[in-house]
Motif scaffolding. Structure first.
Motif, PDB file in Angstrom:
ATOM      1  N   VAL A 150       0.728  -1.173  -0.049  1.00 60.32           N
ATOM      2  CA  VAL A 150      -0.193   0.019   0.053  1.00 60.32           C
ATOM      3  C   VAL A 150       0.968   1.298  -0.052  1.00 60.32           C
ATOM      4  O   VAL A 150       1.657   1.484   1.064  1.00 60.32           O
ATOM      5  N   GLU A 151       0.754   1.880  -1.195  1.00 61.37           N
ATOM      6  CA  GLU A 151       1.584   3.240  -1.011  1.00 61.37           C
ATOM      7  C   GLU A 151       0.835   4.509  -1.005  1.00 61.37           C
ATOM      8  O   GLU A 151      -0.139   4.732  -1.663  1.00 61.37           O
ATOM      9  N   GLY A 152       1.093   5.455  -0.129  1.00 61.33           N
ATOM     10  CA  GLY A 152       0.827   6.769   0.029  1.00 61.33           C
ATOM     11  C   GLY A 152       1.301   7.759  -0.962  1.00 61.33           C
ATOM     12  O   GLY A 152       2.356   7.762  -0.673  1.00 61.33           O
ATOM     13  N   HIS A 153       0.415   8.635  -1.640  1.00 58.86           N
ATOM     14  CA  HIS A 153       1.088   9.575  -2.363  1.00 58.86           C
ATOM     15  C   HIS A 153       0.266  10.890  -1.941  1.00 58.86           C
ATOM     16  O   HIS A 153      -1.011  10.959  -1.728  1.00 58.86           O
ATOM     17  N   THR A 154       1.221  12.022  -1.991  1.00 60.14           N
ATOM     18  CA  THR A 154       0.552  13.404  -1.777  1.00 60.14           C
ATOM     19  C   THR A 154       0.931  14.334  -2.980  1.00 60.14           C
ATOM     20  O   THR A 154       1.627  13.915  -3.784  1.00 60.14           O
ATOM     21  N   ASP A 155       0.145  15.545  -2.674  1.00 64.07           N
ATOM     22  CA  ASP A 155       0.547  16.547  -3.665  1.00 64.07           C
ATOM     23  C   ASP A 155       2.078  17.190  -3.050  1.00 64.07           C
ATOM     24  O   ASP A 155       2.456  16.615  -2.185  1.00 64.07           O
ATOM     25  N   ASN A 156       2.464  18.377  -3.727  1.00 67.04           N
ATOM     26  CA  ASN A 156       3.546  18.901  -3.198  1.00 67.04           C
ATOM     27  C   ASN A 156       3.262  19.893  -2.125  1.00 67.04           C
ATOM     28  O   ASN A 156       4.026  21.019  -1.653  1.00 67.04           O
ATOM     29  N   VAL A 157       1.882  20.259  -1.597  1.00 71.57           N
ATOM     30  CA  VAL A 157       1.864  21.308  -0.708  1.00 71.57           C
ATOM     31  C   VAL A 157       2.071  21.077   0.526  1.00 71.57           C
ATOM     32  O   VAL A 157       1.765  19.977   1.009  1.00 71.57           O
ATOM     33  N   PRO A 158       3.005  21.725   1.200  1.00 68.42           N
ATOM     34  CA  PRO A 158       3.682  21.448   2.578  1.00 68.42           C
ATOM     35  C   PRO A 158       2.542  21.479   3.406  1.00 68.42           C
ATOM     36  O   PRO A 158       1.783  22.181   3.600  1.00 68.42           O
ATOM     37  N   ILE A 159       2.701  20.324   4.469  1.00 66.95           N
ATOM     38  CA  ILE A 159       1.928  20.233   5.358  1.00 66.95           C
ATOM     39  C   ILE A 159       2.610  19.990   6.861  1.00 66.95           C
ATOM     40  O   ILE A 159       3.713  19.027   6.789  1.00 66.95           O
ATOM     41  N   LYS A 160       2.030  20.437   8.185  1.00 63.23           N
ATOM     42  CA  LYS A 160       2.853  20.379   9.168  1.00 63.23           C
ATOM     43  C   LYS A 160       1.751  20.768  10.421  1.00 63.23           C
ATOM     44  O   LYS A 160       1.238  21.743  10.308  1.00 63.23           O
ATOM     45  N   ASN A 161       1.746  19.907  11.337  1.00 63.06           N
ATOM     46  CA  ASN A 161       0.781  20.270  12.508  1.00 63.06           C
ATOM     47  C   ASN A 161       1.256  19.583  13.695  1.00 63.06           C
ATOM     48  O   ASN A 161       2.372  18.974  13.697  1.00 63.06           O
ATOM     49  N   ALA A 162       0.438  19.267  14.717  1.00 60.87           N
ATOM     50  CA  ALA A 162       0.976  18.709  15.922  1.00 60.87           C
ATOM     51  C   ALA A 162       1.148  17.147  15.809  1.00 60.87           C
ATOM     52  O   ALA A 162       1.957  16.487  16.493  1.00 60.87           O
ATOM     53  N   VAL A 163       0.623  16.654  14.774  1.00 58.90           N
ATOM     54  CA  VAL A 163       0.816  15.234  14.578  1.00 58.90           C
ATOM     55  C   VAL A 163       1.599  15.015  13.425  1.00 58.90           C
ATOM     56  O   VAL A 163       2.279  13.923  13.275  1.00 58.90           O
ATOM     57  N   LEU A 164       1.574  15.526  12.306  1.00 62.17           N
ATOM     58  CA  LEU A 164       2.115  15.386  10.890  1.00 62.17           C
ATOM     59  C   LEU A 164       3.509  16.410  10.702  1.00 62.17           C
ATOM     60  O   LEU A 164       3.222  17.572  10.992  1.00 62.17           O
ATOM     61  N   LEU A 165       4.568  15.558  10.636  1.00 62.09           N
ATOM     62  CA  LEU A 165       5.857  16.400  10.502  1.00 62.09           C
ATOM     63  C   LEU A 165       5.912  17.258   8.806  1.00 62.09           C
ATOM     64  O   LEU A 165       6.399  18.224   8.945  1.00 62.09           O
ATOM     65  N   ASP A 166       5.427  16.503   8.157  1.00 63.82           N
ATOM     66  CA  ASP A 166       5.687  16.912   6.662  1.00 63.82           C
ATOM     67  C   ASP A 166       4.727  15.800   5.668  1.00 63.82           C
ATOM     68  O   ASP A 166       4.082  14.987   6.125  1.00 63.82           O
ATOM     69  N   ASN A 167       5.051  15.963   4.295  1.00 62.68           N
ATOM     70  CA  ASN A 167       4.295  15.210   3.450  1.00 62.68           C
ATOM     71  C   ASN A 167       4.685  13.528   3.611  1.00 62.68           C
ATOM     72  O   ASN A 167       3.968  12.922   3.136  1.00 62.68           O
ATOM     73  N   TRP A 168       5.891  13.464   3.694  1.00 59.63           N
ATOM     74  CA  TRP A 168       6.407  12.075   4.115  1.00 59.63           C
ATOM     75  C   TRP A 168       5.548  11.473   5.128  1.00 59.63           C
ATOM     76  O   TRP A 168       5.096  10.182   4.856  1.00 59.63           O
ATOM     77  N   ASP A 169       5.461  12.206   6.282  1.00 58.12           N
ATOM     78  CA  ASP A 169       4.682  11.635   7.316  1.00 58.12           C
ATOM     79  C   ASP A 169       3.331  11.367   6.873  1.00 58.12           C
ATOM     80  O   ASP A 169       2.662  10.190   7.501  1.00 58.12           O
ATOM     81  N   LEU A 170       2.706  12.198   6.322  1.00 57.17           N
ATOM     82  CA  LEU A 170       1.151  12.034   5.909  1.00 57.17           C
ATOM     83  C   LEU A 170       0.973  11.002   4.804  1.00 57.17           C
ATOM     84  O   LEU A 170       0.010   9.951   5.246  1.00 57.17           O
ATOM     85  N   SER A 171       1.899  10.630   3.943  1.00 57.29           N
ATOM     86  CA  SER A 171       1.941   9.489   2.927  1.00 57.29           C
ATOM     87  C   SER A 171       2.042   8.181   3.762  1.00 57.29           C
ATOM     88  O   SER A 171       1.441   7.200   3.493  1.00 57.29           O
ATOM     89  N   VAL A 172       2.895   8.158   4.523  1.00 50.10           N
ATOM     90  CA  VAL A 172       3.210   6.637   5.523  1.00 50.10           C
ATOM     91  C   VAL A 172       2.026   6.534   6.354  1.00 50.10           C
ATOM     92  O   VAL A 172       1.367   5.418   6.236  1.00 50.10           O
ATOM     93  N   LYS A 173       1.550   7.547   7.081  1.00 55.76           N
ATOM     94  CA  LYS A 173       0.463   7.286   8.126  1.00 55.76           C
ATOM     95  C   LYS A 173      -0.933   6.828   7.228  1.00 55.76           C
ATOM     96  O   LYS A 173      -1.684   6.261   7.690  1.00 55.76           O
ATOM     97  N   ARG A 174      -1.149   7.400   6.027  1.00 56.25           N
ATOM     98  CA  ARG A 174      -2.094   7.135   5.185  1.00 56.25           C
ATOM     99  C   ARG A 174      -2.125   5.329   4.808  1.00 56.25           C
ATOM    100  O   ARG A 174      -3.043   4.872   4.798  1.00 56.25           O
ATOM    101  N   ALA A 175      -0.832   5.187   4.414  1.00 56.34           N
ATOM    102  CA  ALA A 175      -0.579   3.877   4.054  1.00 56.34           C
ATOM    103  C   ALA A 175      -0.865   2.700   5.085  1.00 56.34           C
ATOM    104  O   ALA A 175      -1.435   1.959   5.026  1.00 56.34           O
ATOM    105  N   THR A 176      -0.171   3.050   6.434  1.00 56.33           N
ATOM    106  CA  THR A 176      -0.602   2.418   7.589  1.00 56.33           C
ATOM    107  C   THR A 176      -1.982   2.295   7.792  1.00 56.33           C
ATOM    108  O   THR A 176      -2.263   1.032   8.329  1.00 56.33           O
TER     109      THR A 176
END
Length: 277
Positions: free
Chosen positions: A184-210
């Motif tokens: 299962v591969e998670g893919h995002t766009d290139n808009v940066p994301i960062k909040n209390a839980v997510l560090l960056d787009n890498w983090d978002l794509s991995v968490k979506r896959a898991t």
């Protein structure tokens, strides 16, 4: 013959006083004739001796030539035998390579057949009418690409209830193929994301896959040994991230179903190494 001539000469001398001049002349002529015959015989004898020596040399040469020819014939026989053996070995080697190539082709055909059957099964279960779901074959494996809006809310990695209905159909196929693996591969766009839980787009794509892997395992009964989560961030876009519509296309989850592809590749790799020998 020489003694006879000398005897005649002595006799003629001793009888000179007893014979007439005519008789002496006749004897002298006879002696000369005899000497000529002797000289001719000597020449012929020498010629014969010379010819005999030449013939002896020729016989020796012919004997040597005959021996060389016999030896050459034996060597040629040996070479011919070795040539035949080498040719036989070459033919056997070609047969072995043909067999290995045939086995390699069979392995590839079998893999393609399994892949085609899997695609057919998935399309029947999931359906092909939904524009947010795409099923195809890339690089010999089956890939299901599901749009982001069907699985998650914006910026979230919690799987929606609507997505679970699609994942249940995918899980049904995976569960029917216990020897298959599912990445299962998670893919995002290139808009940066960062909040209390997510560090960056890498983090978002991995968490979506898991998150999807957990749903497949805990809620849909897929064997966890078959599941592989992976995050790809925004580094493998389908299109340029230059418009909202394109960024929506790049936000996706790709489920790669592999029918124990390593077994086929191990077989193919082994056969390729054997072909190189």
């Amino acid at each position: 013959m020489k003694k006879a001539a000398v005897s005649i000469l002595v006799l003629s001398l001793s009888l000179t006083s007893c014979v007439s001049k005519k008789k002496f002349t006749e004897l002298e002529a006879k002696q000369k004739e005899t000497q000529d015959l002797l000289n001719t015989a000597t020449v012929k004898l020498n010629t014969c001796l010379t010819e005999r020596e030449a013939l002896a040399n020729q016989i020796d040469y012919l004997k040597k030539t005959n021996t060389d020819l016999i030896n050459s014939s034996k060597e040629l026989t040996v070479l011919t035998t070795k040539g035949a053996q080498n040719l036989e070995k070459s033919l056997e080697s070609l047969k072995e390579k043909d067999l290995k190539i045939s086995r390699l082709q069979d392995a590839l055909t079998k893999k393609d057949s399994v892949t085609l059957a899997l695609v057919t099964s998935l399309k029947r279960e999931v359906g092909i009418d939904d524009p947010d779901i795409n099923i195809n074959v890339e690089k010999g494996v089956v890939m299901i690409s599901i749009a982001d809006n069907l699985l998650f809310k914006s910026g979230s990695y919690n799987v929606t209830d609507k997505a679970k209905g699609v994942l249940a159909k995918v899980a049904k196929v995976i569960n029917s193929k216990p020897d298959f693996e599912c990445m299962v591969e998670g893919h995002t766009d290139n808009v940066p994301i960062k909040n209390a839980v997510l560090l960056d787009n890498w983090d978002l794509s991995v968490k979506r896959a898991t998150s999807i892997v957990r749903v497949l395992h805990t809620e849909l009964g897929v064997n966890p040994k078959q599941l592989i989560p992976a995050g790809r961030s925004y580094y493998i876009p389908l299109v340029d991230n230059d418009t909202p519509a394109n960024r929506a296309k790049n936000r996706r989850t790709r489920i790669i179903i592999m029918p124990k592809i390593d077994q086929f590749y191990d077989m193919i790799e082994k056969e390729m190494k054997n072909l190189e020998k």
